[in-house]
Design a protein around this motif. Structure first.
Motif, PDB file in Angstrom:
ATOM      1  N   GLY A 190      -0.546  -1.893 -12.524  1.00 46.81           N
ATOM      2  CA  GLY A 190      -1.886  -2.465 -12.359  1.00 46.81           C
ATOM      3  C   GLY A 190      -2.425  -2.228 -10.965  1.00 46.81           C
ATOM      4  N   ALA A 191      -1.570  -2.384  -9.945  1.00 45.97           N
ATOM      5  CA  ALA A 191      -1.989  -2.164  -8.561  1.00 45.97           C
ATOM      6  C   ALA A 191      -2.352  -0.699  -8.317  1.00 45.97           C
ATOM      7  CB  ALA A 191      -0.874  -2.595  -7.603  1.00 45.97           C
ATOM      8  N   VAL A 192      -1.614   0.201  -8.955  1.00 46.03           N
ATOM      9  CA  VAL A 192      -1.912   1.631  -8.818  1.00 46.03           C
ATOM     10  C   VAL A 192      -3.294   1.942  -9.387  1.00 46.03           C
ATOM     11  CG1 VAL A 192      -1.264   3.941  -9.642  1.00 46.03           C
ATOM     12  CG2 VAL A 192       0.494   2.383  -8.768  1.00 46.03           C
ATOM     13  N   LEU A 193      -3.581   1.421 -10.585  1.00 43.82           N
ATOM     14  CA  LEU A 193      -4.901   1.663 -11.184  1.00 43.82           C
ATOM     15  C   LEU A 193      -6.005   0.999 -10.377  1.00 43.82           C
ATOM     16  CD1 LEU A 193      -5.826   3.177 -13.812  1.00 43.82           C
ATOM     17  CD2 LEU A 193      -3.375   2.954 -13.504  1.00 43.82           C
ATOM     18  N   GLU A 194      -5.751  -0.169  -9.830  1.00 47.14           N
ATOM     19  CA  GLU A 194      -6.763  -0.843  -9.015  1.00 47.14           C
ATOM     20  C   GLU A 194      -7.040  -0.052  -7.738  1.00 47.14           C
ATOM     21  OE1 GLU A 194      -5.186  -4.744  -8.600  1.00 47.14           O
ATOM     22  OE2 GLU A 194      -5.838  -5.390 -10.605  1.00 47.14           O
ATOM     23  N   ALA A 238      -2.726  12.582  -9.595  1.00 50.42           N
ATOM     24  CA  ALA A 238      -2.104  11.544 -10.432  1.00 50.42           C
ATOM     25  C   ALA A 238      -3.125  10.880 -11.346  1.00 50.42           C
ATOM     26  CB  ALA A 238      -1.443  10.486  -9.554  1.00 50.42           C
ATOM     27  N   ILE A 239      -4.394  10.936 -10.998  1.00 50.50           N
ATOM     28  CA  ILE A 239      -5.410  10.253 -11.802  1.00 50.50           C
ATOM     29  C   ILE A 239      -5.438  10.787 -13.235  1.00 50.50           C
ATOM     30  CG2 ILE A 239      -7.887   9.809 -12.072  1.00 50.50           C
ATOM     31  CD1 ILE A 239      -8.048   9.631  -9.014  1.00 50.50           C
ATOM     32  N   PRO A 240      -5.545  12.107 -13.452  1.00 48.55           N
ATOM     33  CA  PRO A 240      -5.519  12.568 -14.848  1.00 48.55           C
ATOM     34  C   PRO A 240      -4.185  12.325 -15.539  1.00 48.55           C
ATOM     35  CG  PRO A 240      -5.554  14.426 -13.324  1.00 48.55           C
ATOM     36  CD  PRO A 240      -5.869  13.201 -12.537  1.00 48.55           C
ATOM     37  N   VAL A 241      -3.090  12.274 -14.771  1.00 52.03           N
ATOM     38  CA  VAL A 241      -1.807  11.932 -15.374  1.00 52.03           C
ATOM     39  C   VAL A 241      -1.900  10.549 -16.008  1.00 52.03           C
ATOM     40  CG1 VAL A 241       0.634  11.462 -14.932  1.00 52.03           C
ATOM     41  CG2 VAL A 241      -0.492  13.377 -13.785  1.00 52.03           C
ATOM     42  N   LEU A 242      -2.496   9.617 -15.293  1.00 44.50           N
ATOM     43  CA  LEU A 242      -2.656   8.261 -15.810  1.00 44.50           C
ATOM     44  C   LEU A 242      -3.676   8.219 -16.950  1.00 44.50           C
ATOM     45  CD1 LEU A 242      -2.663   6.425 -12.376  1.00 44.50           C
ATOM     46  CD2 LEU A 242      -0.934   6.154 -14.159  1.00 44.50           C
ATOM     47  N   ILE A 243      -4.741   9.010 -16.818  1.00 41.71           N
ATOM     48  CA  ILE A 243      -5.778   9.023 -17.842  1.00 41.71           C
ATOM     49  C   ILE A 243      -5.228   9.498 -19.181  1.00 41.71           C
ATOM     50  CG2 ILE A 243      -7.901  10.191 -18.587  1.00 41.71           C
ATOM     51  CD1 ILE A 243      -8.785  10.195 -15.645  1.00 41.71           C
ATOM     52  N   PRO A 281      -7.165  -2.320 -19.319  1.00 37.70           N
ATOM     53  CA  PRO A 281      -8.424  -2.949 -18.893  1.00 37.70           C
ATOM     54  C   PRO A 281      -8.983  -2.350 -17.599  1.00 37.70           C
ATOM     55  CG  PRO A 281      -6.843  -4.611 -19.565  1.00 37.70           C
ATOM     56  CD  PRO A 281      -6.092  -3.321 -19.495  1.00 37.70           C
ATOM     57  N   VAL A 282      -8.102  -2.003 -16.654  1.00 38.45           N
ATOM     58  CA  VAL A 282      -8.573  -1.395 -15.400  1.00 38.45           C
ATOM     59  C   VAL A 282      -9.110  -0.011 -15.681  1.00 38.45           C
ATOM     60  CG1 VAL A 282      -7.964  -0.805 -13.032  1.00 38.45           C
ATOM     61  CG2 VAL A 282      -6.790  -2.693 -14.165  1.00 38.45           C
ATOM     62  N   HIS A 283      -8.385   0.731 -16.506  1.00 34.78           N
ATOM     63  CA  HIS A 283      -8.812   2.073 -16.874  1.00 34.78           C
ATOM     64  C   HIS A 283     -10.191   2.041 -17.532  1.00 34.78           C
ATOM     65  CE1 HIS A 283      -7.182   6.173 -18.472  1.00 34.78           C
ATOM     66  NE2 HIS A 283      -8.359   6.274 -17.924  1.00 34.78           N
ATOM     67  N   GLN A 284     -10.374   1.120 -18.452  1.00 40.17           N
ATOM     68  CA  GLN A 284     -11.663   0.998 -19.139  1.00 40.17           C
ATOM     69  C   GLN A 284     -12.764   0.599 -18.156  1.00 40.17           C
ATOM     70  OE1 GLN A 284     -10.580  -1.812 -22.208  1.00 40.17           O
ATOM     71  NE2 GLN A 284     -10.237  -0.207 -23.715  1.00 40.17           N
ATOM     72  N   ALA A 288       0.831  -1.203   0.000  1.00 40.99           N
ATOM     73  CA  ALA A 288       0.000   0.000   0.000  1.00 40.99           C
ATOM     74  C   ALA A 288       0.866   1.253   0.000  1.00 40.99           C
ATOM     75  CB  ALA A 288      -0.928  -0.003   1.215  1.00 40.99           C
ATOM     76  N   GLU A 289       1.960   1.226   0.754  1.00 39.09           N
ATOM     77  CA  GLU A 289       2.860   2.381   0.799  1.00 39.09           C
ATOM     78  C   GLU A 289       3.502   2.628  -0.566  1.00 39.09           C
ATOM     79  OE1 GLU A 289       6.574   4.046   3.518  1.00 39.09           O
ATOM     80  OE2 GLU A 289       6.298   1.882   3.278  1.00 39.09           O
ATOM     81  N   ILE A 290       3.892   1.570  -1.240  1.00 40.09           N
ATOM     82  CA  ILE A 290       4.503   1.711  -2.561  1.00 40.09           C
ATOM     83  C   ILE A 290       3.500   2.302  -3.551  1.00 40.09           C
ATOM     84  CG2 ILE A 290       5.444   0.425  -4.528  1.00 40.09           C
ATOM     85  CD1 ILE A 290       6.601  -1.569  -2.418  1.00 40.09           C
ATOM     86  N   VAL A 291       2.266   1.816  -3.496  1.00 42.28           N
ATOM     87  CA  VAL A 291       1.221   2.329  -4.386  1.00 42.28           C
ATOM     88  C   VAL A 291       0.955   3.805  -4.105  1.00 42.28           C
ATOM     89  CG1 VAL A 291      -1.252   2.215  -4.905  1.00 42.28           C
ATOM     90  CG2 VAL A 291       0.107   0.115  -4.845  1.00 42.28           C
TER      91      VAL A 291
END
Length: 203
Positions: free
Chosen positions: A59-63, A103-108, A122-125, A13-16
């Motif tokens: 993947g863990a970050v998006l989840e 960070a969310i829009p950065v990933l988007i 797939p997680v994003h979708q 969790a800390e890494i994420v």
């Protein structure tokens, strides 16, 4: 376990969380596991003990983002009974989450710039489909107020486009305006336009 040592779950969790925080001011393509490890205070090898590959980390970050989004949508609508109030609450919750986690829009908006794109897409979708489904439910339930004019499906796309466009403008302006206030101002205009379309159709 030695006193003060974190459990595997807590370390993951800390890494994420650290990755999300670093993405606020680090271009996604330049964020290395070495930088993440240094910020957490562990070795780079330790990162890969928790996440076998960088794809797994992304993947863990998006989840984690997905979990936060679902929790935010659920909490926002828990005490709302009317469809339009629930629609507003979901959109406000989404905007508030993005404002709190830049960070969310950065990933988007990172399409084509992240090596793990096939892992995170797939997680994003799934997140976007989840948001779209919830908004569609409320717009269909609000048929007596906003049904005339665009179909509920088209109206959902208008709201999603409004949110995404406002978020992009916010990012390009380095967060120089209140994302939630501006987004909800535009949401209210969109609702009035949809309601006005119905009044004109029934006049």
């Amino acid at each position: 376990m030695p006193p003060g040592r974190k459990t595997a779950h807590d370390r993951r969790a800390e890494i994420v969380e650290t990755t999300l925080r670093l993405l606020t001011f680090t271009p996604v393509e330049k964020l290395s596991t070495a930088r993440i490890a240094e910020t957490v205070g562990i070795s780079q090898a330790a990162i890969f003990r928790h996440f076998p590959t960088k794809d797994a980390l992304w993947g863990a970050v998006l989840e984690a983002v997905e979990t936060r989004a679902i929790d935010a949508w659920d909490a926002a609508t828990a005490d709302e009974a009317r469809p339009l109030a629930r629609l507003r609450a979901i959109l406000r919750a989404q905007l508030s989450l993005i404002a709190a986690v830049p960070a969310i829009p950065v990933l988007i908006f990172s399409a084509g710039r992240i090596a793990a794109e096939t892992a995170i897409r797939p997680v994003h979708q799934r997140i976007m489909q989840g948001l779209r489904k919830r908004l569609l439910v409320e717009l269909r339930a609000a048929a007596t107020e906003v049904a005339a004019g665009p179909s509920p499906e088209d109206a959902v796309d208008l709201f999603l486009g409004l949110v995404q466009g406002t978020v992009l403008r916010w990012r390009l302006c380095d967060g120089s305006f209140d994302l939630v206030a501006e987004g909800m101002r535009l949401v209210e205009i969109q609702i009035r336009l949809l309601s006005g379309a119905r009044r004109e159709a029934t006049a």
